[in-house]
Design a protein around this motif. Structure first.
Motif, PDB file in Angstrom:
ATOM      1  N   VAL A 107      18.416 -36.519 -42.851  1.00 37.62           N
ATOM      2  CA  VAL A 107      19.262 -35.465 -42.313  1.00 37.62           C
ATOM      3  C   VAL A 107      18.430 -34.196 -42.305  1.00 37.62           C
ATOM      4  O   VAL A 107      17.880 -33.792 -43.335  1.00 37.62           O
ATOM      5  N   THR A 108      18.313 -33.578 -41.147  1.00 40.35           N
ATOM      6  CA  THR A 108      17.396 -32.464 -40.961  1.00 40.35           C
ATOM      7  C   THR A 108      18.081 -31.269 -40.321  1.00 40.35           C
ATOM      8  O   THR A 108      19.071 -31.429 -39.602  1.00 40.35           O
ATOM      9  N   PHE A 136      11.509 -32.163 -48.950  1.00 41.82           N
ATOM     10  CA  PHE A 136      12.920 -31.808 -48.806  1.00 41.82           C
ATOM     11  C   PHE A 136      13.150 -30.315 -49.020  1.00 41.82           C
ATOM     12  O   PHE A 136      12.535 -29.690 -49.878  1.00 41.82           O
ATOM     13  N   PHE A 137      14.068 -29.789 -48.230  1.00 44.50           N
ATOM     14  CA  PHE A 137      14.436 -28.374 -48.255  1.00 44.50           C
ATOM     15  C   PHE A 137      15.811 -28.245 -48.918  1.00 44.50           C
ATOM     16  O   PHE A 137      16.748 -28.960 -48.558  1.00 44.50           O
ATOM     17  N   ASP A 138      15.940 -27.331 -49.886  1.00 44.19           N
ATOM     18  CA  ASP A 138      17.154 -27.269 -50.710  1.00 44.19           C
ATOM     19  C   ASP A 138      18.223 -26.290 -50.240  1.00 44.19           C
ATOM     20  O   ASP A 138      19.354 -26.361 -50.706  1.00 44.19           O
ATOM     21  N   ARG A 154      13.441 -29.552 -41.042  1.00 44.64           N
ATOM     22  CA  ARG A 154      13.315 -29.635 -42.492  1.00 44.64           C
ATOM     23  C   ARG A 154      14.354 -30.614 -43.029  1.00 44.64           C
ATOM     24  O   ARG A 154      15.543 -30.490 -42.732  1.00 44.64           O
ATOM     25  N   ALA A 155      13.912 -31.583 -43.808  1.00 41.57           N
ATOM     26  CA  ALA A 155      14.824 -32.579 -44.359  1.00 41.57           C
ATOM     27  C   ALA A 155      15.740 -31.929 -45.382  1.00 41.57           C
ATOM     28  O   ALA A 155      15.271 -31.268 -46.313  1.00 41.57           O
ATOM     29  N   ILE A 156      17.052 -32.109 -45.216  1.00 39.77           N
ATOM     30  CA  ILE A 156      18.017 -31.520 -46.154  1.00 39.77           C
ATOM     31  C   ILE A 156      18.815 -32.590 -46.908  1.00 39.77           C
ATOM     32  O   ILE A 156      19.655 -32.266 -47.732  1.00 39.77           O
ATOM     33  N   GLY A 157      18.526 -33.871 -46.624  1.00 42.33           N
ATOM     34  CA  GLY A 157      19.223 -34.927 -47.336  1.00 42.33           C
ATOM     35  C   GLY A 157      18.946 -36.287 -46.727  1.00 42.33           C
ATOM     36  O   GLY A 157      18.173 -36.422 -45.776  1.00 42.33           O
ATOM     37  N   ILE A 158      19.608 -37.297 -47.304  1.00 41.71           N
ATOM     38  CA  ILE A 158      19.476 -38.679 -46.828  1.00 41.71           C
ATOM     39  C   ILE A 158      20.861 -39.213 -46.497  1.00 41.71           C
ATOM     40  O   ILE A 158      21.779 -39.130 -47.316  1.00 41.71           O
ATOM     41  N   GLY A 159      21.020 -39.762 -45.304  1.00 43.04           N
ATOM     42  CA  GLY A 159      22.304 -40.274 -44.848  1.00 43.04           C
ATOM     43  C   GLY A 159      22.770 -41.478 -45.644  1.00 43.04           C
ATOM     44  O   GLY A 159      21.980 -42.391 -45.935  1.00 43.04           O
TER      45      GLY A 159
END
Length: 298
Positions: free
Chosen positions: A116-117, A71-73, A122-127
């Motif tokens: 969520v990318t 995950f990317f912050d 880069r993954a930035i979260g989860i829906g």
């Protein structure tokens, strides 16, 4: 034939948006949960949870993940983004930031249990279905299993709406949280320093010019200062736990409802927390099967 859903705002020309097809390929294995570590995944289906978060709805499940998502912050508002799950993809932009436990939003549908990318995959979260939980919050809860608490609740303007008078001293509701560890207090700083804080860590708050030193404690769902007296309440103001001594003295049992604090009618859980944010003596009035009892607490 696989179903493919690809949403692009109609006012944009085909050449003006990035190609998310590589991201769809990268995350096509994601179906009902999102692998975060080798042994843990996150889902918003509340089933078989080894740890459940009532604040965000995240359910941590045990799993043997051959692949895990990094995950990317540091995603920025306005960036192109996509919600991807198996063979579904919705493309829009990162439209609204999270506010404490409320989800961040895309300008398009966010699929439940999706990755969520950003445009670089880069993954930035989860829906979550109604938005997405950001990377930093996901990683914190998966690692620690709790949120931090400083004994205060604030609104988006950093005004104190309620507090625990047994944990933090010398403040009032309506006062403003100005700084946290010498940094200007914002919802983002509050989240990173307090909510994502580790139990026992020291934090310095500046509230209306007053310096307040506290230690992070674990945040408890539906917590009120009544817990100091062994009393627990649900979100309908119904007593779920009451010491035997109080039951015997006042002939009231769990199931009674709080109707007043210090003689003032209370109708919501938020009103109850605000009413209990005082250093003065407090009485609570309970009602059960037509019987009313007023209990002095301090």
């Amino acid at each position: 034939m696989k179903k493919l859903i690809f949403f692009i705002p109609l006012f944009l020309l085909a050449s003006t948006y990035p190609d998310f097809r590589p991201c769809l390929v990268k995350y096509s294995f994601v179906k009902n949960s999102v692998p975060v570590t080798k042994t843990k995944s996150v889902t918003f289906n509340k089933k078989n949870c080894i740890n459940y978060d009532p604040f965000t709805g995240m359910c941590i499940i045990k799993s043997n993940n051959k692949r895990k998502i990094k995950f990317f912050d540091n995603a920025k508002l306005g960036w192109w983004a996509a919600s991807i799950k198996h063979n579904e993809i919705y493309v829009g932009n990162y439209a609204k930031d999270a506010l404490f436990f409320s989800p961040a939003l895309l300008s398009v549908k966010t699929v439940k249990n999706s990755v969520v990318t950003d445009m670089f995959c880069r993954a930035i979260g989860i829906g979550r279905g109604d938005g997405f939980i950001k990377s930093d919050m996901i990683k914190h809860f998966v690692k620690y299993g709790y949120w931090g608490d400083a004994g205060i609740e604030v609104d988006e303007n950093m005004k104190i709406v309620s507090f625990d008078p047994f944990y933090i001293k010398g403040i009032k509701t309506g006062e403003k949280l100005e700084k946290i560890n010498l940094k200007k207090a914002t919802p983002e700083i509050f989240t990173k320093t307090i909510l994502e804080g580790v139990k026992g860590k020291k934090v310095v708050l500046c509230i209306d010019g007053k310096k307040v030193n506290i230690k992070i404690r674990k945040k408890k769902y539906l917590y009120t200062p009544l817990e100091h007296f062994g009393i627990s309440v649900n979100d309908h103001l119904v007593i779920t736990k009451l010491p035997k001594k109080l039951q015997q003295i006042y002939f009231i049992k769990p199931g009674a409802k709080i109707i007043k604090v210090n003689g003032v009618e209370i109708k919501t859980f938020e009103e109850l927390k605000k009413a209990l944010s005082t250093y003065k003596n407090v009485t609570i009035s309970l009602e059960q099967q037509g019987i009313t009892a007023t209990i002095p607490l301090r």
